[in-house]
Write a protein that holds these residues in place. Structure first.
Motif: not given
Length: 529
Positions: A295-311
């Motif tokens: 409910d929290w961690y997987l939702e929070m990392i979606k931005r990095r999975l889809y729109h990460a500035e660095k690989e």
């Protein structure tokens, strides 16, 4: 037909000398009962008030009593038939009481009376799991038999589980027809779901009231696990990496938080098992996986999975998420073995064979960070409070809103650093410090750990529609209140209706009035009295 008492010769065992030692080992803690402090008194009562035991039964099946009689009425107790060509001996036709045979189980199954390697290695055993309804019939007698025949206790711990009952609390029986076939439930919901549900419902030896739909909770959790794994699989593209520590330079607040929370879950799950609190153990890993990881961690990392500035940012999130998934499967495996093995097999490293023989997770103390946990707890509470305020004020779920805050410098820095989470999880357009000229009277406000959050209501709502909606809701609730008050003023209802029904109506009225107060308050805030 008249029934007359029939006197017969029976075999007895003198119990007091046996009970004395059996009582002593429990009082001294050599054998411990779990849950502790609950069944010791029952055991003591039986041992103190014990009577001689009639062990002979007139049944077809059972261990035959090894007693032999000759024509003179003499008796011999021996293993083999003592008959000779000169003298005939006849064996007693009675059999031993079932519980007399059952009391030998801890050592007879290991080859006793022979001194076998198995007997030397496994006796005394560690844990007996049984029901409290046979504490005297079986548990006490095994203890007495072990001490008498082996000179040692048969086990170190006795875990008493609850009795499975039907939804109304009745004991399941063939005559009542209220039993549930576990094979049918496995077919419908899966073996994992059945195991999970029974453990989840069994708390500290309490009886379980079980219905067929109870197993839905186990099925739902299995689905949650599988969907979380599929989410990772889609983003990892089957390139599994659990070596998260090499990305430490890219750790974010939520990364450090979830790693710290995992250590707590390992600690609590392990302690629960070690202390025979199996329900607490499952609860610990269940709430970590569902509430914190999914409910929290997987939702929070979606931005990095889809729109990460660095690989590396994406790789960091995936490595930690994968490590957490694998470790969670190891913690969940004793409770739900099939789905955890399936997922673990996908995540295992080269050389690893099966989750069954994998190492149990251990707490990594350096990863525990109380300050990080406190900081993210504040972010979670703030996001939750804003969500609740949106719902109370009937802001459309998809509508982006502006939020202002009044906070200490430390909290302000935390909010600014967590802006992406507020924007994604609370549906916020902007979140910024409160301007000096802000009109607080026209804003919804929530307070979280002394920090105030403000939502400008005139921006967030279509006032004409909201005016119409609130007026309708007030009229509806006033009608319900009036009907409920009339019912509770009716003396016939109060005197003739069951107390449960009357109390339910009172609770209903209290709920209506509470909701009415909230709606009126919202109306007055927006449109005046």
């Amino acid at each position: 037909v008249p029934i007359e008492p029939y006197l017969s010769v029976q075999w007895f065992v003198k119990m007091k000398p046996l009970a004395k030692e059996a009582l002593k080992v429990v009082r001294e803690g050599k054998i411990k009962f779990h849950p502790e402090g609950r069944f010791e008194k029952t055991y003591e009562h039986w041992m103190i008030n014990i009577r001689d035991w009639c062990i002979s039964r007139q049944l077809w099946w059972g261990h035959r009593i090894p007693a032999w009689y000759n024509e003179k009425g003499e008796v011999k107790v021996c293993k083999e038939d003592p008959s000779t060509p000169e003298e005939k001996w006849t064996q007693d036709p009675d059999v031993l009481d079932t519980w007399f045979s059952s009391q030998l189980w801890p050592f007879s199954t290991l080859g006793w009376p022979e001194d076998t390697p198995e007997l030397k290695y496994f006796y005394p055993t560690d844990v007996l799991v049984t029901g409290p309804d046979i504490i005297f019939f079986w548990v006490a007698r095994m203890i007495m038999a072990g001490l008498e025949f082996m000179g040692d206790i048969p086990f170190k711990h006795v875990y008493f589980n609850g009795i499975v009952r039907d939804e109304q609390g009745h004991k399941m029986s063939k005559s009542l027809g209220n039993g549930i076939d576990p094979l049918d439930m496995i077919e419908q919901y899966s073996a994992d779901a059945v195991r999970f549900t029974l453990i989840m419902l069994s708390s500290e030896g309490q009886d379980i009231n079980l219905g067929e739909r109870s197993f839905e909770m186990g099925r739902n959790f299995s689905n949650k696990i599988w969907n979380a794994f599929r989410f990772l699989a889609m983003n990892a593209e089957q390139q599994w990496d659990t070596d998260f520590q090499k990305y430490e330079d890219y750790f974010t607040l939520e990364d450090r938080w979830i790693l710290s929370r995992l250590q707590r879950a390992i600690q609590n799950t392990t302690q629960g098992i070690e202390n025979f609190r199996v329900n607490d153990s499952l609860n610990a890993i269940y709430h970590f996986f569902w509430d914190e990881y999914c409910d929290w961690y997987l939702e929070m990392i979606k931005r990095r999975l889809y729109h990460a500035e660095k690989e590396e940012e994406k790789k960091t999130a995936l490595a930690i998420a994968t490590y957490l998934m694998k470790t969670s499967m190891e913690l969940l495996h004793p409770f739900i073995p099939f789905i955890t093995e399936e997922i673990w097999q996908n995540l295992r490293k080269e050389g690893e064979e099966s989750i069954v023989i994998s190492a149990w997770p251990e707490v990594n103390e350096p990863l525990i960070n109380e300050q990080v946990e406190e900081d993210l707890r504040f972010v979670q509470e703030a996001i939750g409070a804003i969500r609740n305020l949106r719902a109370e004020m009937n802001v459309a779920p998809g509508q982006k809103i502006n939020v202002f805050y009044l906070a200490s410098p430390q909290r302000s820095a935390l909010i600014e650093a967590s802006k992406p989470h507020f924007q994604a999880l609370a549906k916020i357009e902007t979140i910024s410090p409160l301007p000096e000229q802000f009109d607080r009277a026209e804003a919804g406000v929530v307070v979280v750990q002394s920090t105030e959050f403000f939502i400008p209501l005139r921006e967030a709502l279509d006032l004409d529609k909201e005016n119409e909606r609130l007026e309708k809701e007030i009229k509806r609730l006033e009608g319900l209140e009036k009907a409920s008050l009339a019912k509770l003023s009716n003396q016939n209802f109060l005197q003739k209706a069951p107390q449960k029904v009357v109390q339910a109506e009172r609770d209903k009225l209290a709920s209506i009035q509470e909701n009415l107060t909230k709606v009126r308050k919202n109306y007055e805030k927006l449109f005046g009295a």
